[in-house]
Design a protein around this motif. Structure first.
Motif, PDB file in Angstrom:
ATOM      1  N   ALA A 149      20.800  36.376  48.062  1.00  0.00           N
ATOM      2  CA  ALA A 149      20.809  37.783  48.481  1.00  0.00           C
ATOM      3  C   ALA A 149      21.564  38.628  47.457  1.00  0.00           C
ATOM      4  O   ALA A 149      21.130  39.730  47.112  1.00  0.00           O
ATOM      5  N   THR A 150      22.676  38.115  46.954  1.00  0.00           N
ATOM      6  CA  THR A 150      23.438  38.816  45.918  1.00  0.00           C
ATOM      7  C   THR A 150      22.596  38.951  44.657  1.00  0.00           C
ATOM      8  O   THR A 150      22.516  40.023  44.060  1.00  0.00           O
ATOM      9  N   ALA A 151      21.945  37.866  44.274  1.00  0.00           N
ATOM     10  CA  ALA A 151      21.113  37.857  43.060  1.00  0.00           C
ATOM     11  C   ALA A 151      19.936  38.821  43.166  1.00  0.00           C
ATOM     12  O   ALA A 151      19.456  39.334  42.146  1.00  0.00           O
ATOM     13  N   SER A 152      19.489  39.093  44.380  1.00  0.00           N
ATOM     14  CA  SER A 152      18.349  40.005  44.541  1.00  0.00           C
ATOM     15  C   SER A 152      18.713  41.447  44.187  1.00  0.00           C
ATOM     16  O   SER A 152      17.828  42.253  43.907  1.00  0.00           O
ATOM     17  N   THR A 153      19.998  41.762  44.176  1.00  0.00           N
ATOM     18  CA  THR A 153      20.427  43.117  43.812  1.00  0.00           C
ATOM     19  C   THR A 153      21.209  43.160  42.493  1.00  0.00           C
ATOM     20  O   THR A 153      21.468  44.232  41.981  1.00  0.00           O
ATOM     21  N   CYS A 154      21.576  42.007  41.978  1.00  0.00           N
ATOM     22  CA  CYS A 154      22.369  41.936  40.741  1.00  0.00           C
ATOM     23  C   CYS A 154      21.578  41.221  39.657  1.00  0.00           C
ATOM     24  O   CYS A 154      21.381  40.004  39.736  1.00  0.00           O
ATOM     25  N   PRO A 155      21.142  41.950  38.631  1.00  0.00           N
ATOM     26  CA  PRO A 155      20.335  41.332  37.582  1.00  0.00           C
ATOM     27  C   PRO A 155      21.089  40.351  36.687  1.00  0.00           C
ATOM     28  O   PRO A 155      20.479  39.636  35.897  1.00  0.00           O
ATOM     29  N   GLY A 156      22.397  40.265  36.838  1.00  0.00           N
ATOM     30  CA  GLY A 156      23.178  39.319  36.034  1.00  0.00           C
ATOM     31  C   GLY A 156      23.282  37.943  36.655  1.00  0.00           C
ATOM     32  O   GLY A 156      23.598  36.965  35.971  1.00  0.00           O
ATOM     33  N   CYS A 157      23.010  37.835  37.973  1.00  0.00           N
ATOM     34  CA  CYS A 157      23.076  36.541  38.660  1.00  0.00           C
ATOM     35  C   CYS A 157      21.907  35.663  38.223  1.00  0.00           C
ATOM     36  O   CYS A 157      20.788  36.142  38.032  1.00  0.00           O
ATOM     37  N   ASN A 158      22.206  34.380  38.072  1.00  0.00           N
ATOM     38  CA  ASN A 158      21.226  33.366  37.671  1.00  0.00           C
ATOM     39  C   ASN A 158      20.721  33.569  36.249  1.00  0.00           C
ATOM     40  O   ASN A 158      19.641  33.112  35.897  1.00  0.00           O
ATOM     41  N   ARG A 159      21.516  34.258  35.438  1.00  0.00           N
ATOM     42  CA  ARG A 159      21.182  34.478  34.026  1.00  0.00           C
ATOM     43  C   ARG A 159      22.456  34.328  33.190  1.00  0.00           C
ATOM     44  O   ARG A 159      23.551  34.527  33.668  1.00  0.00           O
ATOM     45  N   GLY A 160      22.266  33.994  31.946  1.00  0.00           N
ATOM     46  CA  GLY A 160      23.398  33.938  31.029  1.00  0.00           C
ATOM     47  C   GLY A 160      24.230  32.686  31.185  1.00  0.00           C
ATOM     48  O   GLY A 160      23.729  31.625  31.557  1.00  0.00           O
ATOM     49  N   LYS A 161      25.502  32.846  30.937  1.00  0.00           N
ATOM     50  CA  LYS A 161      26.445  31.733  30.911  1.00  0.00           C
ATOM     51  C   LYS A 161      26.513  31.008  32.250  1.00  0.00           C
ATOM     52  O   LYS A 161      26.553  31.644  33.302  1.00  0.00           O
ATOM     53  N   ARG A 162      26.562  29.685  32.188  1.00  0.00           N
ATOM     54  CA  ARG A 162      26.809  28.884  33.392  1.00  0.00           C
ATOM     55  C   ARG A 162      28.322  28.762  33.540  1.00  0.00           C
ATOM     56  O   ARG A 162      29.008  28.265  32.663  1.00  0.00           O
ATOM     57  N   HIS A 163      28.833  29.249  34.661  1.00  0.00           N
ATOM     58  CA  HIS A 163      30.254  29.168  34.974  1.00  0.00           C
ATOM     59  C   HIS A 163      30.496  27.882  35.752  1.00  0.00           C
ATOM     60  O   HIS A 163      29.781  27.587  36.708  1.00  0.00           O
ATOM     61  N   SER A 164      31.512  27.158  35.360  1.00  0.00           N
ATOM     62  CA  SER A 164      31.830  25.887  36.010  1.00  0.00           C
ATOM     63  C   SER A 164      32.423  26.121  37.393  1.00  0.00           C
ATOM     64  O   SER A 164      32.878  27.225  37.718  1.00  0.00           O
ATOM     65  N   LEU A 165      32.448  25.064  38.177  1.00  0.00           N
ATOM     66  CA  LEU A 165      33.074  25.121  39.491  1.00  0.00           C
ATOM     67  C   LEU A 165      34.507  25.621  39.367  1.00  0.00           C
ATOM     68  O   LEU A 165      34.942  26.485  40.142  1.00  0.00           O
ATOM     69  N   GLU A 166      35.225  25.144  38.378  1.00  0.00           N
ATOM     70  CA  GLU A 166      36.622  25.550  38.191  1.00  0.00           C
ATOM     71  C   GLU A 166      36.729  27.047  37.897  1.00  0.00           C
ATOM     72  O   GLU A 166      37.595  27.737  38.439  1.00  0.00           O
ATOM     73  N   GLU A 167      35.848  27.549  37.038  1.00  0.00           N
ATOM     74  CA  GLU A 167      35.861  28.988  36.720  1.00  0.00           C
ATOM     75  C   GLU A 167      35.531  29.827  37.955  1.00  0.00           C
ATOM     76  O   GLU A 167      36.172  30.851  38.208  1.00  0.00           O
ATOM     77  N   ILE A 168      34.546  29.383  38.706  1.00  0.00           N
ATOM     78  CA  ILE A 168      34.143  30.118  39.908  1.00  0.00           C
ATOM     79  C   ILE A 168      35.282  30.133  40.924  1.00  0.00           C
ATOM     80  O   ILE A 168      35.597  31.185  41.504  1.00  0.00           O
ATOM     81  N   GLU A 169      35.899  28.994  41.120  1.00  0.00           N
ATOM     82  CA  GLU A 169      37.003  28.918  42.088  1.00  0.00           C
ATOM     83  C   GLU A 169      38.165  29.799  41.654  1.00  0.00           C
ATOM     84  O   GLU A 169      38.813  30.440  42.485  1.00  0.00           O
ATOM     85  N   GLU A 170      38.441  29.853  40.383  1.00  0.00           N
ATOM     86  CA  GLU A 170      39.509  30.714  39.871  1.00  0.00           C
ATOM     87  C   GLU A 170      39.191  32.177  40.176  1.00  0.00           C
ATOM     88  O   GLU A 170      40.065  32.931  40.638  1.00  0.00           O
ATOM     89  N   GLN A 171      37.960  32.578  39.953  1.00  0.00           N
ATOM     90  CA  GLN A 171      37.543  33.950  40.241  1.00  0.00           C
ATOM     91  C   GLN A 171      37.584  34.240  41.735  1.00  0.00           C
ATOM     92  O   GLN A 171      38.070  35.279  42.176  1.00  0.00           O
ATOM     93  N   ARG A 172      37.059  33.303  42.539  1.00  0.00           N
ATOM     94  CA  ARG A 172      37.029  33.462  43.996  1.00  0.00           C
ATOM     95  C   ARG A 172      38.442  33.641  44.538  1.00  0.00           C
ATOM     96  O   ARG A 172      38.721  34.520  45.338  1.00  0.00           O
ATOM     97  N   LYS A 173      39.366  32.817  44.057  1.00  0.00           N
ATOM     98  CA  LYS A 173      40.744  32.885  44.541  1.00  0.00           C
ATOM     99  C   LYS A 173      41.441  34.163  44.059  1.00  0.00           C
ATOM    100  O   LYS A 173      42.264  34.727  44.771  1.00  0.00           O
ATOM    101  N   ALA A 174      41.121  34.609  42.863  1.00  0.00           N
ATOM    102  CA  ALA A 174      41.708  35.854  42.349  1.00  0.00           C
ATOM    103  C   ALA A 174      41.281  37.046  43.197  1.00  0.00           C
ATOM    104  O   ALA A 174      42.045  37.984  43.403  1.00  0.00           O
ATOM    105  N   PHE A 175      40.055  37.009  43.704  1.00  0.00           N
ATOM    106  CA  PHE A 175      39.558  38.088  44.557  1.00  0.00           C
ATOM    107  C   PHE A 175      40.330  38.137  45.864  1.00  0.00           C
ATOM    108  O   PHE A 175      40.662  39.190  46.368  1.00  0.00           O
ATOM    109  N   GLU A 176      40.595  36.975  46.423  1.00  0.00           N
ATOM    110  CA  GLU A 176      41.307  36.902  47.698  1.00  0.00           C
ATOM    111  C   GLU A 176      42.726  37.374  47.499  1.00  0.00           C
ATOM    112  O   GLU A 176      43.370  37.958  48.200  1.00  0.00           O
TER     113      GLU A 176
END
Length: 140
Positions: free
Chosen positions: A113-140
Motif C-alpha cells: 500500500a505504501t509502495a502504491s503511493t511512493c515511487p521510491g519503494c521497491n526500487r534502488g538500493k536494497r536496505h538490509s534488515l539491520e538498516e531498516i530496523e535502525e530507521q524504524r526504531k529512530a522513527f519511534e
C-alpha cells in the motif's frame, strides 16, 4: 533470533527516494520536530530558530512540536512550485526514516500500500534488515 522470529522483511527492502514530495502531503498528521531540528532548519533557510518556530511549527502539547501543514495536507516546508522539500538535506528524522515507519512494515500488504503511493519503494538500493530496523526504531 530464530528464523521464524525474524520480520517478513528479513531479506531487506528496496527504497530510493525520488524526491517527489508525495510523502509530504496527504492526510492530516504530525511531523515531530526537536529543538535541534528546528535550529538546523533555521540555518538551512537563513532564518532564526524563533522565526522558524513562529512560522513553520506549532505546539501540539507541552514539549511536543510539529511542523504545520496547509489545509490540503501539504507540509508547510513542501514547495508548491517544485513539490520538493525546501529543507531536504536538513529534514527532521521522521522524514528521513520514510518509508521504514512501523505502520508501513506491519505486513507485505501494508508495504505494498505504501509502495502504491511512493515511487521510491521497491526500487534502488536494497536496505538490509539491520538498516531498516535502525530507521524504524529512530522513527519511534
Amino acid at each position: 533470533m530464530s528464523e521464524s522470529a525474524l520480520p517478513w522483511y528479513k531479506d531487506g527492502l528496496q527504497f530510493e527516494c525520488k524526491v517527489c514530495g508525495r510523502c509530504c502531503t496527504g492526510g492530516s498528521g504530525y511531523v515531530w520536530v526537536s529543538q535541534d531540528e528546528i535550529e538546523r532548519i533555521a540555518v538551512k533557510m537563513g532564518l532564526t530558530p524563533l522565526v522558524v518556530e513562529q512560522v513553520f511549527v506549532w505546539t501540539v502539547r507541552p514539549k511536543q512540536r510539529s511542523l504545520k501543514e496547509y489545509p490540503n495536507g501539504d507540509c508547510v516546508l513542501l514547495s508548491d512550485k517544485t513539490r520538493q522539500c525546501r529543507v531536504y538535506s536538513e529534514r527532521p528524522i521522521q522524514c528521513r526514516t520514510w518509508p521504514f515507519w512501523p505502520q508501513n512494515l506491519v505486513s507485505p500488504n501494508t508495504w505494498s500500500a505504501t509502495a502504491s503511493t511512493c515511487p521510491g519503494c521497491n526500487r534502488g538500493k536494497r536496505h538490509s534488515l539491520e538498516e531498516i530496523e535502525e530507521q524504524r526504531k529512530a522513527f519511534e
